[in-house]
Design a protein around this motif. Structure first.
Motif, PDB file in Angstrom:
ATOM      1  N   UNK A   1       0.502  -1.423  -0.170  1.00 25.71           N
ATOM      2  CA  UNK A   1       0.303  -0.391  -0.307  1.00 25.71           C
ATOM      3  C   UNK A   1       1.050   0.860   0.171  1.00 25.71           C
ATOM      4  N   UNK A   4       0.026   7.147  -0.925  1.00 29.21           N
ATOM      5  CA  UNK A   4      -0.634   8.171  -1.864  1.00 29.21           C
ATOM      6  C   UNK A   4      -0.011   9.579  -1.739  1.00 29.21           C
ATOM      7  N   UNK A   5      -0.782  10.640  -2.964  1.00 29.25           N
ATOM      8  CA  UNK A   5       0.063  11.537  -2.990  1.00 29.25           C
ATOM      9  C   UNK A   5      -1.595  12.168  -2.370  1.00 29.25           C
ATOM     10  N   UNK A  11     -18.825   6.100  -9.425  1.00 25.66           N
ATOM     11  CA  UNK A  11     -17.721   5.562 -10.142  1.00 25.66           C
ATOM     12  C   UNK A  11     -17.126   4.371  -9.215  1.00 25.66           C
ATOM     13  N   UNK A  27      -9.861  -0.433 -12.685  1.00 24.53           N
ATOM     14  CA  UNK A  27      -8.784   0.054 -12.016  1.00 24.53           C
ATOM     15  C   UNK A  27      -7.836  -0.658 -11.830  1.00 24.53           C
ATOM     16  N   UNK A  80      -6.350  -2.294 -15.225  1.00 26.93           N
ATOM     17  CA  UNK A  80      -5.293  -1.154 -15.843  1.00 26.93           C
ATOM     18  C   UNK A  80      -4.004  -1.293 -14.468  1.00 26.93           C
ATOM     19  N   UNK A  81      -4.788  -1.437 -13.182  1.00 25.96           N
ATOM     20  CA  UNK A  81      -3.106  -1.414 -12.206  1.00 25.96           C
ATOM     21  C   UNK A  81      -2.320  -2.265 -12.878  1.00 25.96           C
ATOM     22  N   UNK A 112      -0.330   7.527 -19.689  1.00 25.94           N
ATOM     23  CA  UNK A 112      -0.501   7.948 -17.928  1.00 25.94           C
ATOM     24  C   UNK A 112      -0.799   9.617 -18.486  1.00 25.94           C
ATOM     25  N   UNK A 155      -3.180  10.552 -20.807  1.00 22.82           N
ATOM     26  CA  UNK A 155      -3.850  10.482 -20.851  1.00 22.82           C
ATOM     27  C   UNK A 155      -4.808   9.470 -19.969  1.00 22.82           C
ATOM     28  N   UNK A 156      -4.234   9.407 -19.185  1.00 25.86           N
ATOM     29  CA  UNK A 156      -5.188   8.890 -17.366  1.00 25.86           C
ATOM     30  C   UNK A 156      -5.084   7.685 -17.753  1.00 25.86           C
ATOM     31  N   UNK A 188      -2.338   4.177 -14.634  1.00 28.63           N
ATOM     32  CA  UNK A 188      -1.907   4.938 -13.623  1.00 28.63           C
ATOM     33  C   UNK A 188      -1.025   4.825 -13.066  1.00 28.63           C
TER      34      UNK A 188
END
Lengths: 635, 304
Positions: free
Chosen positions: A29, A32-33, A50, A57, A60-61, A629, A631-632, A635
């Motif tokens: 873990x 995160x920012x 969402x 998601x 994508x990871x 990245x 273009x999202x 991730x």
């Protein structure tokens, strides 16, 4: 696939390690920012809607993880510098045999033959085909591979650049045997020999090793020309006067024109003779120097012979213009004779040695340990004091009596007219001695000896024995020489001299002057197992000692210094090779069946360095990932 | 434009610099032109007094001023009724300035913009002889400059606004409205300059003011860049007022949805205000404060 820069196992470890590390980072873990927002409930409204895309998601990871692993793998592989292993049927396996013998130093015009050879070799290595591999090998008196089989022309060029000729002859047959072994089982084998052809006796086909169908190419470098060189240079100690030496020098004109030369001799840096000599083509000229001429005494050191041209012109082959010899320090040997009664034979031999021996005499009864101090050797004629047993020193016994001081056990009963059954011909004691047909009236052979100790054997034991243990050396005769005809033979004084020489490690033959490229056995008196040798170029190495001999090979002409157990000695080495000095070049390939000229080039110019492609692919993936990245998409 | 997070407040000297003061004077001049002839009409109250405008009748009682008997009514009804006139009275203007943590966002920070707008409105009010008070608030009223009158008081107001130190607390408009009403009995115009980011809902607070007979003008301070934050990837979003954290993965779709939600929220505020007879002006921080104030006047924000 083979990796040139990193070992294959390391590449595998890095691949596995990087994949594991990246996976761990993804699993953990990560922090995160943190980003402050003015009103989180707005985001809450959005994110609730969402939640259904959570699975996407996660996928994508995983996609991001796989991309990262792919980039890391490509970079690790690129770092290993992979190269395609030679696998194609059409590819050749080439062994480049480069002559690095002394004659390759010769110049033809302004260029040395070795430079020309390197140039030819690089032409071949830079024109390898897509599936070709090559190995660079140097050969002189030894055969040494300078590279593995590789397609990397940079590696091959580097190996070629580092090649330096040495002061030895060439062994082409040994080189071809090496090539045959290296090419065994390899497809399309090719041997390329680049040399000036100074191989000595012509090679016949039956001499060749089985090359397994390998094509042999021969590239000739060098041009014939004029040369005068020193072919022999020896310093020899006089047998009659161990403190004196004679010199012998020989030079030969290998060209077709008469040549006038200056022949100079140096003692250290001091010239003591120079002669101008006209040498006819193909002829030799020699000079012999006696002690009264050269005035060499014991303890002079280094000798050098130098050949030059009176008009000062440079020699095409300077490697044979100098020769070296060493005269070690010599001192008169102090000998004490202790006799039970007069032995004129023995005393006569010893007193006749001249200034090289300082002889004193005493009787066995008067002999004491104190009195024996300071003498190099103790000659004990029919006496064997107890204090001398196992004492360090040099002892020469003649018919020693039994008792505490006896050097060896003896047969209790005398043996009349013992027949000689065996002699240790290689022992220094018997150098120049034929111990046959010696009549001995009676002897009591030494018993219980090892094979090395028995020098002259008879039935039941040894008539003459010698032993060496640490600082103690013993030679013993198991009979009364007066009861034999040995004193009447030349062998007797020679044996005495040999014994004294053995005691003092004094080689009575030619002074240490070796030929480069051969295996040398330099005597070392110290009780150690290794010695340090300093070569003429200044480099040092450790060498082993066997039976008090330093065994090594030198490839440079000049002076070598040996250091062992705190003692230092010197030897000299010379080329002395007429084949190398002749500078002749054959008109046809000297290797039977060899094709003159290089093999055909590989033709295709194909980049063999795969790592560049790997890096480009990795960069492309990185750029794609960067774009996705931003273009999202990922991730 | 990126949402850069909470910004540092403008330095005191720069907040109300010379340029700002010039604009203030300009505003005053313009406001006088706009409001000339309307002054008396604007300053009406329901309070009966000695104004010139007829307000109501009452039965004559002995002792009343007979000049104000309405003889026309007497002629018709033979009843003696006294005419009552509206009291001409100065307006109390209360400027509630939101100084909560969310107002620190923006470039320049929304709180600075709100203070400038508050100063501008205050100056116009003072110049028109109204009483102006400044009340900064966040979760509660954090300070108070009592209503004051006179143009010269502007510097006092400016000093007060300069000295406002925004606490890092959340907004609670309902509590603020309750405190305000308690502290300020005199009705008047309440100008609320805020971004209306109230976790408990801004509606109750505004209604509270309306219920207590205040005229409310909402100046909705917005930062256009909040609609398009430059966020991406895995983040932890933290509410600047409550500290509430939420782990999110920002994608293009989420940003689009957020942009729509943000616009929707602004419209919600507007619709609430207009639907509840509250004055509403949207004040993006990229609009010059003087333009905003003129816009308020032109659109009749002060006039119902």
């Amino acid at each position: 696939m083979k990796f040139l820069f990193l070992p294959q196992t390391l590449v595998l470890y890095l691949l596995g390690g990087s994949a594991a590390l990246l996976t761990l980072l993804y699993i953990l873990k990560l922090r995160r920012r943190r980003f402050e927002v003015p009103f989180a409930p707005l985001w809450g409204r959005v994110l609730v809607e969402k939640q259904t895309s959570a699975l996407w998601r996660k996928l994508r990871r995983i996609l991001s993880l796989l991309i990262a692993i792919a980039i890391a793998a490509l970079m690790v592989l690129a770092a290993g510098d992979p190269r395609r292993l030679y696998q194609g049927e059409d590819g050749r396996t080439i062994v480049l045999l480069l002559d690095s013998s002394a004659s390759m130093r010769a110049t033809d015009g302004q260029r040395a033959r070795i430079d020309r050879a390197k140039e030819e070799a690089k032409k071949i290595t830079s024109d390898l085909g897509r599936d070709d591999v090559a190995m660079v090998v140097r050969f002189d008196s030894q055969v040494v591979p300078l590279s593995p089989f590789t397609q990397d022309d940079r590696l091959l060029a580097k190996a070629i650049d580092e090649l330096r000729p040495v002061d030895t002859g060439a062994e082409p047959l040994r080189a071809l045997s090496f090539a045959a072994d290296a090419l065994r089982g390899k497809p399309n084998p090719v041997v390329v020999v680049i040399s000036d052809g100074a191989f000595g006796p012509p090679i016949v086909a039956t001499d060749l090793p089985a090359l397994g169908g390998a094509k042999v190419h021969y590239l000739q470098v060098g041009e014939a020309g004029e040369n005068v060189g020193i072919t022999a240079f020896n310093a020899r100690r006089l047998l009659s006067d161990r403190l004196s030496y004679t010199l012998y020098i020989e030079a030969k004109n290998f060209g077709k024109e008469p040549q006038e030369i200056d022949l100079a001799l140096y003692l250290g840096d001091r010239p003591f003779d120079i002669q101008r000599v006209l040498v006819q083509p193909g002829a030799k000229v020699s000079r012999f120097y006696t002690p009264d001429v050269i005035g060499i005494d014991a303890g002079e050191g280094r000798l050098r012979a130098q050949l030059s041209y009176p008009d000062g012109r440079p020699d095409r082959f300077p490697g044979d213009d100098a020769a070296y010899a060493v005269i070690p320090k010599r001192e008169a040997v102090r000998v004490l004779i202790a006799s039970a009664k007069d032995n004129f034979f023995l005393e006569g031999v010893l007193y006749s040695e001249g200034d090289s021996l300082a002889v004193e005499r005493t009787s066995c009864a008067e002999l004491t340990e104190e009195k024996a101090k300071g003498f190099t050797a103790l000659v004990l004629d029919r006496c064997a004091p107890a204090w001398a047993k196992d004492k360090p020193g040099n002892f020469l016994y003649f018919d020693p009596p039994d008792g505490e001081g006896a050097p060896f056990a003896r047969s209790p009963a005398p043996l009349p007219l013992p027949a000689i059954t065996k002699t240790a011909k290689k022992h220094p004691l018997l150098r120049w001695v034929t111990f046959v047909d010696i009549t001995i009236a009676e002897a009591r052979p030494f018993t219980g000896l090892s094979a090395e100790q028995a020098i002259v054997e008879t039935k039941g034991g040894a008539l003459v024995a010698a032993s060496r243990a640490g600082e103690r050396r013993v030679v013993a005769f198991g009979f009364d020489v007066a009861l034999s005809d040995l004193p009447l033979r030349v062998a007797f004084p020679v044996m005495i001299q040999n014994a004294l020489a053995w005691f003092t490690d004094d080689d009575v033959s030619y002074v240490a002057n070796y030929r480069t490229g051969e295996t040398w056995y330099a005597p070392i008196s110290a009780e150690v197992e290794t010695a340090i040798v300093r070569e003429p170029s200044g480099s040092t190495r450790e060498i082993p000692l066997y039976d008090h001999k330093a065994v090594f090979t030198g490839k440079e002409a000049g002076f070598y210094t040996l250091t062992a157990g705190g003692e230092q000695s010197e030897v000299a080495a010379n080329l002395n090779d007429e084949v190398e000095s002749s500078l002749s070049v054959p008109s046809e390939p000297p290797i039977p069946g060899a094709v003159a000229g290089p093999p055909a080039g590989g033709g295709a110019i194909v980049r063999r360095e795969i790592w560049i492609s790997l890096v480009l692919v990795a960069v492309a993936i990185l750029l794609l990932e960067w774009w996705t990245f931003h273009r999202r998409v990922t991730v | 434009m990126a949402t850069r997070g909470a910004q540092s407040l403008t330095a005191d000297k720069e907040l109300f610099d010379d340029e700002f003061l010039k604009k203030l004077e300009y505003l005053y001049v313009v406001s006088r032109k706009l409001f000339r002839g309307l002054l008396q009409a604007q300053r009406r109250t329901k309070k009966v007094g000695s104004g010139v405008e007829f307000a109501d009748h009452r039965t004559y009682a002995p002792g009343d001023d007979m000049r104000y008997l309405d003889w026309s009514v007497y002629g018709r009804t033979e009843r003696l009724l006294l005419r009552l006139f509206q009291e001409e009275e100065d307006l109390s203007i209360y400027v509630l300035v939101d100084v909560s943590a969310s107002m620190r966002f923006g470039d320049p920070p929304k709180v600075d913009y709100a203070r400038r707008v508050a100063a501008g409105m205050a100056y116009v009010g003072l110049a028109n002889l109204d009483r102006v008070g400044i009340i900064p608030f966040a979760g509660t009223v954090t300070g108070r400059l009592p209503p004051t009158r006179g143009k010269a008081q502007i510097f006092k107001i400016l000093d007060f606004l300069r000295g406002v130190k925004p606490p890092k607390t959340s907004t609670d408009l309902k509590t603020v409205a309750s405190n305000f009403v308690t502290q300020n009995k005199r009705r008047g115009l309440v100008i609320v300059a805020s971004d209306f980011y109230d976790h408990k809902g801004y509606q109750e607070g505004l209604n509270y003011l309306r219920y207590h007979k205040y005229d409310v003008l909402c100046i909705h301070v917005t930062d256009p860049s909040e609609a398009t934050p430059e966020l991406s990837g895995d983040l932890e979003l933290v509410d600047c007022e409550t500290g509430e954290a939420r782990q999110v993965t920002i994608s293009a779709a989420i940003l689009d949805a957020y942009q729509k939600e943000y616009a929707k929220y602004l419209d919600e505020v507007r619709d609430f205000c207009t639907g509840h007879q509250l004055g509403y002006v949207r004040a993006p921080i990229d609009m010059a404060f003087d333009e905003l104030i003129l816009k308020v006047f032109r659109e009749g924000g002060l006039v119902r």
